[in-house]
Design a protein around this motif. Structure first.
Motif, PDB file in Angstrom:
ATOM      1  N   THR A 181       0.746  -1.283   0.054  1.00  0.00           N
ATOM      2  CA  THR A 181       0.072   0.090   0.112  1.00  0.00           C
ATOM      3  C   THR A 181       0.904   1.308  -0.042  1.00  0.00           C
ATOM      4  O   THR A 181       0.188   2.307   0.219  1.00  0.00           O
ATOM      5  CB  THR A 181      -0.990   0.155   1.246  1.00  0.00           C
ATOM      6  N   LYS A 182       2.072   1.147  -0.155  1.00  0.00           N
ATOM      7  CA  LYS A 182       3.234   2.261  -0.111  1.00  0.00           C
ATOM      8  C   LYS A 182       3.151   2.756   1.159  1.00  0.00           C
ATOM      9  O   LYS A 182       3.201   4.366   1.201  1.00  0.00           O
ATOM     10  CB  LYS A 182       2.954   2.996  -1.333  1.00  0.00           C
ATOM     11  N   CYS A 183       2.738   2.189   2.157  1.00  0.00           N
ATOM     12  CA  CYS A 183       2.870   3.132   3.607  1.00  0.00           C
ATOM     13  C   CYS A 183       4.065   3.397   4.054  1.00  0.00           C
ATOM     14  O   CYS A 183       4.239   4.599   4.998  1.00  0.00           O
ATOM     15  CB  CYS A 183       2.178   2.247   4.507  1.00  0.00           C
ATOM     16  N   LEU A 184       5.278   3.085   3.549  1.00  0.00           N
ATOM     17  CA  LEU A 184       6.558   3.389   4.073  1.00  0.00           C
ATOM     18  C   LEU A 184       6.870   2.811   5.432  1.00  0.00           C
ATOM     19  O   LEU A 184       7.982   3.330   5.902  1.00  0.00           O
ATOM     20  CB  LEU A 184       6.816   4.779   3.767  1.00  0.00           C
ATOM     21  N   ILE A 185       6.154   2.167   6.031  1.00  0.00           N
ATOM     22  CA  ILE A 185       6.549   1.676   7.625  1.00  0.00           C
ATOM     23  C   ILE A 185       7.890   0.918   7.209  1.00  0.00           C
ATOM     24  O   ILE A 185       8.755   0.982   8.299  1.00  0.00           O
ATOM     25  CB  ILE A 185       5.389   0.761   8.085  1.00  0.00           C
ATOM     26  N   CYS A 186       8.114   0.054   6.255  1.00  0.00           N
ATOM     27  CA  CYS A 186       9.410  -1.137   6.331  1.00  0.00           C
ATOM     28  C   CYS A 186      10.329   0.122   6.143  1.00  0.00           C
ATOM     29  O   CYS A 186      11.383  -0.276   6.502  1.00  0.00           O
ATOM     30  CB  CYS A 186       9.246  -1.727   5.060  1.00  0.00           C
ATOM     31  N   TRP A 187      10.039   1.167   5.405  1.00  0.00           N
ATOM     32  CA  TRP A 187      11.179   2.045   5.149  1.00  0.00           C
ATOM     33  C   TRP A 187      11.824   2.715   6.583  1.00  0.00           C
ATOM     34  O   TRP A 187      12.993   3.049   6.797  1.00  0.00           O
ATOM     35  CB  TRP A 187      10.654   3.297   3.973  1.00  0.00           C
ATOM     36  N   ILE A 188      11.024   2.840   7.365  1.00  0.00           N
ATOM     37  CA  ILE A 188      10.985   3.768   8.401  1.00  0.00           C
ATOM     38  C   ILE A 188      11.794   2.575   9.498  1.00  0.00           C
ATOM     39  O   ILE A 188      12.564   3.007  10.045  1.00  0.00           O
ATOM     40  CB  ILE A 188       9.657   4.414   9.210  1.00  0.00           C
ATOM     41  N   TYR A 189      11.244   1.280   9.473  1.00  0.00           N
ATOM     42  CA  TYR A 189      11.769   0.449  10.358  1.00  0.00           C
ATOM     43  C   TYR A 189      13.023  -0.206  10.122  1.00  0.00           C
ATOM     44  O   TYR A 189      14.022  -0.741  10.735  1.00  0.00           O
ATOM     45  CB  TYR A 189      10.789  -0.633  10.651  1.00  0.00           C
ATOM     46  N   ASP A 233      19.128  -0.836   8.526  1.00  0.00           N
ATOM     47  CA  ASP A 233      20.062  -0.643   7.552  1.00  0.00           C
ATOM     48  C   ASP A 233      20.058   0.541   6.457  1.00  0.00           C
ATOM     49  O   ASP A 233      20.738   0.444   5.587  1.00  0.00           O
ATOM     50  CB  ASP A 233      20.660  -1.826   7.053  1.00  0.00           C
ATOM     51  N   MET A 234      18.703   0.925   6.437  1.00  0.00           N
ATOM     52  CA  MET A 234      18.222   1.900   5.355  1.00  0.00           C
ATOM     53  C   MET A 234      18.331   1.356   4.192  1.00  0.00           C
ATOM     54  O   MET A 234      18.728   1.578   3.182  1.00  0.00           O
ATOM     55  CB  MET A 234      19.109   3.220   5.415  1.00  0.00           C
ATOM     56  N   ALA A 235      18.100  -0.201   4.019  1.00  0.00           N
ATOM     57  CA  ALA A 235      18.041  -0.895   2.865  1.00  0.00           C
ATOM     58  C   ALA A 235      16.849  -0.777   2.095  1.00  0.00           C
ATOM     59  O   ALA A 235      16.779  -1.364   0.936  1.00  0.00           O
ATOM     60  CB  ALA A 235      18.615  -2.495   3.129  1.00  0.00           C
ATOM     61  N   VAL A 236      15.697  -0.139   2.619  1.00  0.00           N
ATOM     62  CA  VAL A 236      14.577  -0.080   1.940  1.00  0.00           C
ATOM     63  C   VAL A 236      14.612   1.349   1.213  1.00  0.00           C
ATOM     64  O   VAL A 236      14.962   2.397   2.115  1.00  0.00           O
ATOM     65  CB  VAL A 236      13.269  -0.196   2.669  1.00  0.00           C
ATOM     66  N   ARG A 237      14.477   1.461   0.067  1.00  0.00           N
ATOM     67  CA  ARG A 237      14.728   2.564  -0.629  1.00  0.00           C
ATOM     68  C   ARG A 237      13.319   3.204  -1.051  1.00  0.00           C
ATOM     69  O   ARG A 237      12.620   2.396  -1.655  1.00  0.00           O
ATOM     70  CB  ARG A 237      15.683   2.488  -1.892  1.00  0.00           C
ATOM     71  N   ARG A 238      13.088   4.437  -0.952  1.00  0.00           N
ATOM     72  CA  ARG A 238      11.868   5.199  -1.808  1.00  0.00           C
ATOM     73  C   ARG A 238      12.021   5.190  -2.890  1.00  0.00           C
ATOM     74  O   ARG A 238      13.053   5.707  -3.423  1.00  0.00           O
ATOM     75  CB  ARG A 238      11.644   6.484  -0.898  1.00  0.00           C
ATOM     76  N   LYS A 250      20.538  -6.977   5.213  1.00  0.00           N
ATOM     77  CA  LYS A 250      21.258  -8.225   5.909  1.00  0.00           C
ATOM     78  C   LYS A 250      20.253  -9.275   6.022  1.00  0.00           C
ATOM     79  O   LYS A 250      20.701 -10.289   6.894  1.00  0.00           O
ATOM     80  CB  LYS A 250      22.082  -7.590   7.136  1.00  0.00           C
ATOM     81  N   GLY A 251      18.996  -9.011   5.791  1.00  0.00           N
ATOM     82  CA  GLY A 251      18.001 -10.001   5.909  1.00  0.00           C
ATOM     83  C   GLY A 251      17.518 -10.326   7.133  1.00  0.00           C
ATOM     84  O   GLY A 251      16.999 -11.593   7.688  1.00  0.00           O
ATOM     85  N   CYS A 252      17.108  -9.502   8.225  1.00  0.00           N
ATOM     86  CA  CYS A 252      16.808  -9.687   9.392  1.00  0.00           C
ATOM     87  C   CYS A 252      15.533  -9.733   9.839  1.00  0.00           C
ATOM     88  O   CYS A 252      15.071 -10.264  10.723  1.00  0.00           O
ATOM     89  CB  CYS A 252      17.200  -8.216  10.236  1.00  0.00           C
ATOM     90  N   GLY A 253      14.492  -9.429   8.569  1.00  0.00           N
ATOM     91  CA  GLY A 253      13.019  -9.696   8.514  1.00  0.00           C
ATOM     92  C   GLY A 253      12.195  -8.648   9.299  1.00  0.00           C
ATOM     93  O   GLY A 253      10.887  -8.824   9.391  1.00  0.00           O
ATOM     94  N   ILE A 254      12.724  -7.557   9.716  1.00  0.00           N
ATOM     95  CA  ILE A 254      12.078  -6.387  10.638  1.00  0.00           C
ATOM     96  C   ILE A 254      11.041  -5.847   9.457  1.00  0.00           C
ATOM     97  O   ILE A 254       9.815  -5.848  10.078  1.00  0.00           O
ATOM     98  CB  ILE A 254      12.986  -5.467  11.142  1.00  0.00           C
ATOM     99  N   CYS A 255      11.329  -5.665   8.299  1.00  0.00           N
ATOM    100  CA  CYS A 255      10.330  -4.982   7.318  1.00  0.00           C
ATOM    101  C   CYS A 255       9.311  -5.959   7.187  1.00  0.00           C
ATOM    102  O   CYS A 255       8.150  -5.397   7.301  1.00  0.00           O
ATOM    103  CB  CYS A 255      10.952  -4.680   5.957  1.00  0.00           C
ATOM    104  N   ALA A 256       9.424  -7.318   6.912  1.00  0.00           N
ATOM    105  CA  ALA A 256       8.338  -8.371   6.910  1.00  0.00           C
ATOM    106  C   ALA A 256       7.585  -8.256   8.020  1.00  0.00           C
ATOM    107  O   ALA A 256       6.297  -8.340   8.081  1.00  0.00           O
ATOM    108  CB  ALA A 256       8.911  -9.648   6.501  1.00  0.00           C
ATOM    109  N   THR A 257       8.254  -8.109   9.376  1.00  0.00           N
ATOM    110  CA  THR A 257       7.210  -8.607  10.704  1.00  0.00           C
ATOM    111  C   THR A 257       6.431  -7.117  10.730  1.00  0.00           C
ATOM    112  O   THR A 257       5.312  -7.194  11.212  1.00  0.00           O
ATOM    113  CB  THR A 257       8.413  -8.344  11.850  1.00  0.00           C
ATOM    114  N   GLU A 258       6.861  -5.835  10.405  1.00  0.00           N
ATOM    115  CA  GLU A 258       6.220  -4.643  10.544  1.00  0.00           C
ATOM    116  C   GLU A 258       5.543  -4.244   9.504  1.00  0.00           C
ATOM    117  O   GLU A 258       4.398  -3.588   9.895  1.00  0.00           O
ATOM    118  CB  GLU A 258       7.479  -3.514  10.833  1.00  0.00           C
ATOM    119  N   CYS A 259       5.595  -4.912   8.465  1.00  0.00           N
ATOM    120  CA  CYS A 259       4.496  -4.696   7.278  1.00  0.00           C
ATOM    121  C   CYS A 259       3.024  -4.754   7.622  1.00  0.00           C
ATOM    122  O   CYS A 259       2.837  -6.141   7.872  1.00  0.00           O
ATOM    123  CB  CYS A 259       4.787  -5.317   6.004  1.00  0.00           C
TER     124      CYS A 259
END
Ligand code: SF4
Ligand code: SF4
Length: 94
Positions: free
Chosen positions: A46-54, A57-62, A75-84
């Motif tokens: 939905t392009k909410c950018l929560i993954c970008w915030i969390y 490593d700033m590996a999520v780019r807008r 580095k594959g930590c999975g935080i983005c997947a958990t928080e989406c």
């Protein structure tokens, strides 16, 4: 041994491993640590950018129309997947 340490040799690493130069984190390609890779399902995003915030490593780019993963630094930590909030990111084994 990191690329920087290889280049410098241990005798030339600053005392305490202090960072002597700004912006040196770009030299560390932390993507080589990864055993799982996040993959974004564009249809669900939905392009909410929560993954970008969390992402730590700033590996999520807008990008113009949403977000993308920079696999050189992810580095594959999975935080983005958990928080989406809509579970648009799945972690796939490398
Ligand atoms: S958190 Fe999920 S929905 Fe939001 S931008 Fe990232 S991938 Fe898309
Ligand atoms: S897996 Fe971790 S490092 Fe990679 S993009 Fe997601 S939050 Fe960032």
């Amino acid at each position: 041994m990191s690329a920087v340490e290889k280049r410098l040799g241990w005798r030339k690493v600053p005392p305490g491993g202090a960072i002597s130069e700004a912006g040196s984190s770009a030299l560390y390609k932390t993507g080589t640590w990864r055993s799982f890779r996040p993959v974004i399902d564009e249809a669900k995003c939905t392009k909410c950018l929560i993954c970008w915030i969390y992402c730590p490593d700033m590996a999520v780019r807008r990008i113009n129309d949403g977000v993308e993963i920079d696999y050189e630094y992810c580095k594959g930590c999975g935080i983005c997947a958990t928080e989406c909030p809509v579970k648009a990111i799945r972690m796939e084994e490398e």
